[in-house]
Design an enzyme around this catalytic site. Structure first.
Site, mmCIF file in Angstrom:
data_model
loop_
_atom_site.group_PDB
_atom_site.id
_atom_site.type_symbol
_atom_site.label_atom_id
_atom_site.label_comp_id
_atom_site.label_asym_id
_atom_site.label_seq_id
_atom_site.Cartn_x
_atom_site.Cartn_y
_atom_site.Cartn_z
ATOM 1 N N CYS A 64 0.823 -1.210 0.000
ATOM 2 C CA CYS A 64 0.000 0.000 0.000
ATOM 3 C C CYS A 64 0.859 1.264 0.000
ATOM 4 O O CYS A 64 1.987 1.261 0.479
ATOM 5 C CB CYS A 64 -0.865 0.035 1.247
ATOM 6 S SG CYS A 64 -1.761 -1.471 1.537
ATOM 7 N N ARG A 86 4.870 0.097 -6.241
ATOM 8 C CA ARG A 86 4.899 -0.694 -5.010
ATOM 9 C C ARG A 86 3.951 -1.884 -5.075
ATOM 10 O O ARG A 86 4.044 -2.793 -4.264
ATOM 11 C CB ARG A 86 4.497 0.186 -3.815
ATOM 12 C CG ARG A 86 5.457 1.322 -3.533
ATOM 13 C CD ARG A 86 4.877 2.264 -2.513
ATOM 14 N NE ARG A 86 4.714 1.624 -1.228
ATOM 15 C CZ ARG A 86 5.557 1.724 -0.215
ATOM 16 N NH1 ARG A 86 6.636 2.457 -0.355
ATOM 17 N NH2 ARG A 86 5.330 1.122 0.919
ATOM 18 N N TRP A 99 -3.175 -2.703 -1.333
ATOM 19 C CA TRP A 99 -2.784 -4.072 -1.706
ATOM 20 C C TRP A 99 -3.508 -4.956 -0.713
ATOM 21 O O TRP A 99 -3.183 -4.956 0.479
ATOM 22 C CB TRP A 99 -1.263 -4.196 -1.580
ATOM 23 C CG TRP A 99 -0.665 -5.404 -2.203
ATOM 24 C CD1 TRP A 99 -0.369 -5.598 -3.527
ATOM 25 C CD2 TRP A 99 -0.221 -6.594 -1.531
ATOM 26 N NE1 TRP A 99 0.212 -6.818 -3.708
ATOM 27 C CE2 TRP A 99 0.316 -7.450 -2.508
ATOM 28 C CE3 TRP A 99 -0.222 -7.010 -0.200
ATOM 29 C CZ2 TRP A 99 0.838 -8.701 -2.207
ATOM 30 C CZ3 TRP A 99 0.302 -8.254 0.105
ATOM 31 C CH2 TRP A 99 0.829 -9.089 -0.886
ATOM 32 N N ASN A 137 -1.633 2.169 5.945
ATOM 33 C CA ASN A 137 -0.775 1.061 5.510
ATOM 34 C C ASN A 137 -0.471 0.217 6.734
ATOM 35 O O ASN A 137 -0.247 0.768 7.820
ATOM 36 C CB ASN A 137 0.567 1.575 4.976
ATOM 37 C CG ASN A 137 0.428 2.258 3.639
ATOM 38 O OD1 ASN A 137 -0.645 2.267 3.053
ATOM 39 N ND2 ASN A 137 1.528 2.820 3.165
ATOM 40 N N GLY A 138 -0.379 -1.100 6.552
ATOM 41 C CA GLY A 138 -0.040 -1.981 7.681
ATOM 42 C C GLY A 138 -1.213 -2.866 8.041
ATOM 43 O O GLY A 138 -2.179 -2.985 7.268
ATOM 44 N N GLU A 193 18.796 -16.670 -8.529
ATOM 45 C CA GLU A 193 18.324 -15.332 -8.873
ATOM 46 C C GLU A 193 17.739 -15.307 -10.293
ATOM 47 O O GLU A 193 16.708 -14.684 -10.540
ATOM 48 C CB GLU A 193 19.484 -14.331 -8.726
ATOM 49 C CG GLU A 193 19.207 -12.912 -9.158
ATOM 50 C CD GLU A 193 18.036 -12.232 -8.437
ATOM 51 O OE1 GLU A 193 17.502 -12.793 -7.467
ATOM 52 O OE2 GLU A 193 17.635 -11.146 -8.891
ATOM 53 N N LYS A 241 13.915 -14.247 -11.185
ATOM 54 C CA LYS A 241 13.574 -13.159 -12.118
ATOM 55 C C LYS A 241 12.579 -13.669 -13.150
ATOM 56 O O LYS A 241 11.596 -13.015 -13.458
ATOM 57 C CB LYS A 241 14.824 -12.629 -12.850
ATOM 58 C CG LYS A 241 15.718 -11.732 -12.071
ATOM 59 C CD LYS A 241 15.178 -10.353 -11.793
ATOM 60 C CE LYS A 241 14.503 -10.280 -10.460
ATOM 61 N NZ LYS A 241 15.260 -10.162 -9.267
ATOM 62 N N GLU A 257 8.988 -14.398 -11.581
ATOM 63 C CA GLU A 257 8.190 -13.283 -11.075
ATOM 64 C C GLU A 257 7.663 -12.356 -12.156
ATOM 65 O O GLU A 257 6.585 -11.807 -12.009
ATOM 66 C CB GLU A 257 8.902 -12.513 -9.959
ATOM 67 C CG GLU A 257 10.116 -11.751 -10.378
ATOM 68 C CD GLU A 257 10.811 -11.062 -9.218
ATOM 69 O OE1 GLU A 257 10.144 -10.721 -8.237
ATOM 70 O OE2 GLU A 257 12.040 -10.873 -9.310
ATOM 71 N N HIS A 302 20.211 -35.742 -7.943
ATOM 72 C CA HIS A 302 19.515 -36.176 -6.726
ATOM 73 C C HIS A 302 18.013 -35.944 -6.819
ATOM 74 O O HIS A 302 17.337 -35.867 -5.799
ATOM 75 C CB HIS A 302 20.099 -35.460 -5.502
ATOM 76 C CG HIS A 302 21.549 -35.764 -5.305
ATOM 77 N ND1 HIS A 302 22.005 -37.011 -4.959
ATOM 78 C CD2 HIS A 302 22.655 -34.989 -5.449
ATOM 79 C CE1 HIS A 302 23.323 -36.988 -4.884
ATOM 80 N NE2 HIS A 302 23.739 -35.762 -5.186
ATOM 81 N N LYS A 339 6.452 -4.090 -4.401
ATOM 82 C CA LYS A 339 7.869 -3.722 -4.372
ATOM 83 C C LYS A 339 8.458 -3.880 -2.990
ATOM 84 O O LYS A 339 9.562 -4.348 -2.808
ATOM 85 C CB LYS A 339 8.026 -2.273 -4.853
ATOM 86 C CG LYS A 339 9.465 -1.776 -4.893
ATOM 87 C CD LYS A 339 10.267 -2.550 -5.917
ATOM 88 C CE LYS A 339 11.745 -2.226 -5.889
ATOM 89 N NZ LYS A 339 12.534 -3.275 -6.547
HETATM 90 C C1 F6R Z 1 12.662 -9.916 -6.425
HETATM 91 C C2 F6R Z 1 12.435 -8.978 -5.360
HETATM 92 C C3 F6R Z 1 12.136 -9.487 -3.996
HETATM 93 C C4 F6R Z 1 12.907 -8.674 -2.957
HETATM 94 C C5 F6R Z 1 12.512 -9.093 -1.544
HETATM 95 C C6 F6R Z 1 13.300 -8.347 -0.504
HETATM 96 O O1 F6R Z 1 12.949 -9.281 -7.616
HETATM 97 O O2 F6R Z 1 12.492 -7.804 -5.564
HETATM 98 O O3 F6R Z 1 12.434 -10.840 -3.886
HETATM 99 O O4 F6R Z 1 14.274 -8.872 -3.162
HETATM 100 O O5 F6R Z 1 11.147 -8.856 -1.351
HETATM 101 O O6 F6R Z 1 13.122 -6.975 -0.635
HETATM 102 P P1 F6R Z 1 14.125 -5.950 0.016
HETATM 103 O O7 F6R Z 1 15.437 -6.103 -0.651
HETATM 104 O O8 F6R Z 1 13.509 -4.619 -0.205
HETATM 105 O O9 F6R Z 1 14.214 -6.309 1.474
#
Ligand code: F6R
Length: 610
Positions: free
Chosen positions: A2, A27, A76, A102-103, A483, A487, A490, A506, A605
């Protein structure tokens, strides 16, 4: 997650709120709304809400909507479905007290029951709606007093902005576990959960801490604690400008951020390398040489991409500085009752500095006596402020939900820390110089990897209809495989698994078929032959191979169906050059499949709830 924006001042409030909400879109959200106040003979508030994107909200705004103060929100969903009724702002029964939040209010059920008994009728399923009703139950003509009284009942996390129709130009905000920032302008004031919402208008900000309450009008602000004790807070100047949060000719923020990496990495190391002594200077650690020398173990807390950066850092620290190191998933660590050894140094890695899992895990180990250093991007974020020291990575604002440039900057921080620690231990000056030269060459390595853009796009076109992918790497490239898989899944929604290539036999090898491509990361170090054998095992079972390898690796080139070459370098530095093709591959697959690259479904985000 949010987002909140509040404004009071002479400009067209509805426009400012809408623009702020657009800036907060990155976000992640599923509905939005605004409340705008008019100062007529009979002051009134106009509330407009909509599910879906901000454009939908904009379509619903009356032509003549205007006012001189107001609040807005992107939601959200957590409590209650994605409906207009559940979208914020929420009001009390009179419709005069309006709140965005928010929260999560953890005791909302108890409060609902209590308010229900007093005759309150609820219009939404949200936890938030208890807040305006509570405030109303204390309101006697002073919004601040009523908010302070209501806060005494709230358990959980909140960032709140609140207005009252009868108090034109006034916004009251409160923070507990969910960011809230005051923007100080000339004859105008802002309140937002994120600087990006107001950077177009002011670069003077005040970060609120948990337990703080702000009362703003267009030309004044007062900040107190929850017991009305006045606080004298510093006004910070943010150094980046509007351009940093615009797309600058790129189609998506993600593309822009991928291509920014040579610069963002250079920024992360700027002023931090002592070439003369072949070591690193990290002033923010707040640790003396003696304290650093006493570190015998490093533990790293993080989530998602930041966890992958931490894991890469742990491999590097062990290899180059000979310090045992381990990366921990924040969401697991917190509930594991972790053992905190005296000789361990802890890191928490977080782009946003607001991730709830990482923040709470950090607080838990701090409670047990740990010294925790932050590796954060967002200046003034909660983790950055509550950690015992640390390193800002200076990536600049990362807007795309999928993290790219923050990842390589986090890696840079670990490479710098490793250099520092290694030089205090076994690493000779000559070895240190070699390491330093390689580090300084990283931006160029990344630039070379980016030059493969068209080739990678063609490979993405060829494979993007596959339903499943495997990403495989060994040693320091194992976290990079994780990673790459993250990517892809997501932003393209293609199922992808990252594995250590050695772990294939395995179990995961059962998945191999001509329909399941494997993306291999092939170093030219001591693990080269082992990785080549793993490729052969897949090849023998008919699995297509995409290899990211070192230029001139004829063996890998001959085996792979498609090969992406990165320049030859010190193998410890391949995480930088090899992650870039994986970012581009995911980006182009998502593009090809018509996905919303910057705002993938179900994702936010900054994940500020557990
Ligand atoms: C993936 C991504 C998330 C963040 C995770 C931690 O692309 O962005 O996996 O890496 O939510 O977020 P931060 O780094 O803000 O603690």
């Amino acid at each position: 997650m949010c987002g909140i924006i509040g404004y009071t001042g002479p400009r067209k409030t509805a426009k400012i709120l809408l623009e702020g909400l657009r800036r907060l879109e990155y976000r992640g959200y599923d509905s939005a709304g605004i409340a705008v106040g008019r100062e007529n003979a009979e002051p009134r508030l106009e509330i407009i809400k909509s599910v879906g994107k901000i454009v939908e909200l904009a379509k619903k705004m009356p032509e003549d909507i205007d006012g001189s103060w107001g609040i807005g929100h992107t939601r959200w969903a957590t409590h209650g479905g994605v409906t207009e009724a559940n979208a914020h702002p929420h009001t009390d029964m009179s419709g005069k007290i309006v709140v965005v939040h928010n929260g999560i209010i953890e005791n909302h059920k108890t409060l609902r029951t209590m308010l229900g008994k007093k005759g309150v009728v609820f219009k939404s399923e949200t936890d938030t709606e208890v807040i305006p009703h509570l405030i109303a139950s204390y309101y006697e003509g002073d919004l601040l007093k009523a908010v302070l009284a209501a806060l005494q009942h709230l358990e959980g996390t909140y960032g709140i902005a609140c207005i009252h129709a009868n108090e034109p130009g006034r916004i009251v905000g409160a923070r507990n576990g969910s960011p809230l920032i005051v923007g100080v302008g000339n004859d105008e004031m802002f309140l937002a959960s994120d600087i990006t919402a107001m950077v177009a208008y002011t670069n003077r900000v005040i970060y609120l801490n948990d337990g703080e309450v702000v009362d703003i009008t267009r030309d004044s602000y007062t900040i107190t604690d929850r017991h009305s004790n006045m606080l004298d807070k510093q006004v910070d100047e943010i150094t980046w400008e509007l351009g940093a949060i615009e797309k600058s000719g790129f189609m998506h923020y993600m593309e822009k951020e991928i291509f920014e990496q040579p610069d963002s990495i250079a920024r992360a190391m700027s002023g931090r390398i002592d070439e003369e002594n072949a070591t690193a200077k990290l002033g923010g650690l707040n640790l003396s040489r003696r304290q650093l020398a006493d570190v015998h173990r490093v533990r790293i807390i993080a989530a998602g991409t930041s966890w992958h950066a931490g894991m890469t850092g742990s491999y590097l620290l062990e290899q180059a500085a000979r310090i045992p190191a381990q990366a921990e998933l924040a969401s697991e660590l917190r509930y594991r009752n972790p053992v905190v050894e005296n000789d361990s140094l802890w890191f928490v890695v977080s782009q946003s500095g607001e991730t709830a899992d990482s923040l709470y895990a950090m607080r838990e180990v701090q409670r047990k006596g740990a010294t925790v250093l932050g590796i954060c991007n967002v200046v003034g974020s909660t983790i950055a402020r509550e950690s015992d020291g640390g390193v800002y990575v200076h990536s600049g604002p990362e807007i795309a939900v999928a993290s790219t440039k923050a990842f390589t900057s986090q890696l840079t921080a670990f490479y710098l820390f490793t250099l520092l620690m290694a030089r205090m231990r076994d690493m000779s000056r000559e070895e240190g110089q070699k390491f330093t030269r390689s580090l300084l060459a990283v931006p160029e390595m990344v630039r070379d990897a980016l030059a493969q853009r068209d080739h990678i796009q063609a490979i993405a076109k060829k494979y993007c209809r596959a339903k499943d992918f495997l990403y495989l790497g060994r040693g320091i490239l194992y976290p990079i495989a994780l990673e790459g898989a993250l990517k892809l899944k997501e932003i393209s929604y293609i199922h992808a698994e990252g594995y250590s290539a050695g772990e294939m036999k395995h179990g995961p090898i059962a998945l191999i078929s001509p329909e399941v491509p494997s993306v291999f990361l092939v170093s030219d170090d001591y693990l080269h032959e082992k990785t080549i054998s793993n490729i052969r095992e897949i090849k023998a079972r008919g699995g297509p191979i995409i290899a990211v390898g070192v230029e001139g690796d004829t063996e890998a080139m001959a085996l792979a169906d498609d090969f992406i070459a990165v320049p030859k370098a010190d193998p410890r530095f391949y995480p930088f050059s090899m992650v870039v093709p994986l970012q581009l591959f995911a980006y182009f697959c998502a593009l090809e499949l018509g996905r919303d690259v910057d705002q993938p479904r179900n994702l936010a985000k900054s994940v500020t709830v557990e």
